[in-house]
Design an enzyme around this catalytic site. Structure first.
Site, PDB file in Angstrom:
ATOM      1  N   HIS A   1       6.751  -8.248  -4.810  1.00 44.99           N
ATOM      2  CA  HIS A   1       5.577  -7.302  -4.647  1.00 44.99           C
ATOM      3  C   HIS A   1       5.900  -5.911  -4.370  1.00 44.99           C
ATOM      4  O   HIS A   1       6.354  -5.556  -3.198  1.00 44.99           O
ATOM      5  CB  HIS A   1       4.671  -8.101  -3.313  1.00 44.99           C
ATOM      6  CG  HIS A   1       3.306  -7.597  -3.548  1.00 44.99           C
ATOM      7  ND1 HIS A   1       2.208  -8.485  -3.368  1.00 44.99           N
ATOM      8  CD2 HIS A   1       2.670  -6.387  -3.566  1.00 44.99           C
ATOM      9  CE1 HIS A   1       1.095  -7.718  -3.194  1.00 44.99           C
ATOM     10  NE2 HIS A   1       1.392  -6.390  -3.523  1.00 44.99           N
ATOM     11  N   LEU A   2       5.491  -5.220  -5.454  1.00 43.53           N
ATOM     12  CA  LEU A   2       6.100  -3.658  -5.468  1.00 43.53           C
ATOM     13  C   LEU A   2       5.524  -3.036  -4.005  1.00 43.53           C
ATOM     14  O   LEU A   2       4.438  -3.351  -3.727  1.00 43.53           O
ATOM     15  CB  LEU A   2       5.348  -3.026  -6.693  1.00 43.53           C
ATOM     16  CG  LEU A   2       5.653  -1.575  -7.085  1.00 43.53           C
ATOM     17  CD1 LEU A   2       5.642  -1.383  -8.455  1.00 43.53           C
ATOM     18  CD2 LEU A   2       4.496  -0.775  -6.370  1.00 43.53           C
ATOM     19  N   HIS A   3       6.073  -2.195  -3.400  1.00 45.00           N
ATOM     20  CA  HIS A   3       5.700  -1.352  -2.434  1.00 45.00           C
ATOM     21  C   HIS A   3       6.370  -0.194  -2.449  1.00 45.00           C
ATOM     22  O   HIS A   3       7.691   0.000  -2.754  1.00 45.00           O
ATOM     23  CB  HIS A   3       5.867  -2.228  -1.002  1.00 45.00           C
ATOM     24  CG  HIS A   3       7.122  -2.654  -0.826  1.00 45.00           C
ATOM     25  ND1 HIS A   3       7.575  -3.861  -1.485  1.00 45.00           N
ATOM     26  CD2 HIS A   3       8.486  -2.472   0.045  1.00 45.00           C
ATOM     27  CE1 HIS A   3       8.918  -4.038  -1.137  1.00 45.00           C
ATOM     28  NE2 HIS A   3       9.365  -3.060  -0.296  1.00 45.00           N
ATOM     29  N   GLN A   4       5.754   0.915  -2.426  1.00 46.76           N
ATOM     30  CA  GLN A   4       6.283   2.329  -2.214  1.00 46.76           C
ATOM     31  C   GLN A   4       6.391   2.811  -0.611  1.00 46.76           C
ATOM     32  O   GLN A   4       5.794   2.941  -0.063  1.00 46.76           O
ATOM     33  CB  GLN A   4       5.548   3.300  -3.068  1.00 46.76           C
ATOM     34  CG  GLN A   4       5.675   4.875  -2.485  1.00 46.76           C
ATOM     35  CD  GLN A   4       6.010   5.733  -3.693  1.00 46.76           C
ATOM     36  OE1 GLN A   4       6.940   5.535  -4.413  1.00 46.76           O
ATOM     37  NE2 GLN A   4       5.101   6.521  -3.994  1.00 46.76           N
TER      38      GLN A   4
END
Ligand code: ZN
Length: 170
Positions: A114-117
Site C-alpha cells: 500500500h503506497l505511502h509517501q
C-alpha cells in the site's frame, strides 16, 4: 499495528482489514492518528517515526505502485504533501524535509503493498539520518499530541471541512 518490520506485512491480496493503511480510515482521527482526510488520500502519523512530526500520505485505495495511481490520486497525494510541509513548518519550524516513497520490499518499504509517501521534518541538530529505510527511534513527544497539533493547524480545521472534529485538547 507494526508498520515497519516483517510481521503481518500485507501482500497485494491483503487489502482491507489485513492492511493498516486500508484499516486506518475507518477509525476516528484520534484512534487512527489521522491528521487530515482528502477525497482520495489521507495523512496519518507514522507509528514508528524517524523524527518528530513524521507523517505519511496514503491513497485510500490499496495500490502498491506509483504508476497505478489515478491522476486524481497523484494530484491529491502531491497536494497533501505540500500542505503537510506547510503545516509542519507552522507548527514545529523544521529546517528541511525528507520526502519520498519506497517502492517495493527491496527499496525498504515497510508496507510495500500500500503506497505511502513519507514526509519527514528535519532540523539542523537532529540525529544522523541514514536513508529513509532507517530504523525508528524513541521520541519524546506523544504521537497523539503531535497529531492533535498538526490537525488543528491543518487548513480548514474546525470549519467543517477537512480536519474538522478536532477537539483542541492541549
Ligand atoms: Zn491497503
Amino acid at each position: 499495528m507494526a508498520y515497519i518490520g516483517g510481521q503481518d506485512k500485507p501482500t497485494d491480496a491483503d487489502a482491507g482489514p489485513g492492511c493498516p493503511f486500508c484499516r486506518i480510515p475507518a477509525l476516528s482521527d484520534e484512534d487512527g492518528l489521522v491528521v487530515a482526510r482528502g477525497e482520495t488520500a489521507y495523512v496519518v502519523m507514522n507509528l514508528y517515526p524517524y523524527n518528530s512530526g513524521h507523517v505519511l500520505v496514503c491513497p485510500y485505495r490499496h495500490v502498491a505502485d506509483y504508476t497505478d495511481l489515478t491522476d486524481a490520486e497523484v494530484a491529491e497525494v502531491a497536494a497533501l504533501t505540500r500542505t503537510a510541509m506547510r503545516v509542519l513548518r507552522a507548527v514545529s519550524g523544521p529546517h528541511g524535509f525528507n520526502l519520498g516513497m519506497n517502492q517495493g520490499d527491496v527499496a525498504g518499504a515497510g508496507i510495500a503493498a500500500h503506497l505511502h509517501q513519507h514526509v519527514v521534518p528535519r532540523w539542523g541538530g537532529d540525529s544522523n539520518f541514514l536513508p529513509i529505510v532507517g530504523r525508528s527511534r524513541a521520541l519524546p513527544e506523544l504521537l497523539g499530541d503531535t497529531r492533535a497539533r498538526l490537525a488543528a493547524a491543518w487548513p480548514g480545521a474546525g470549519t467543517g471541512g477537512t480536519g474538522a472534529d478536532v477537539d483542541a485538547k492541549g
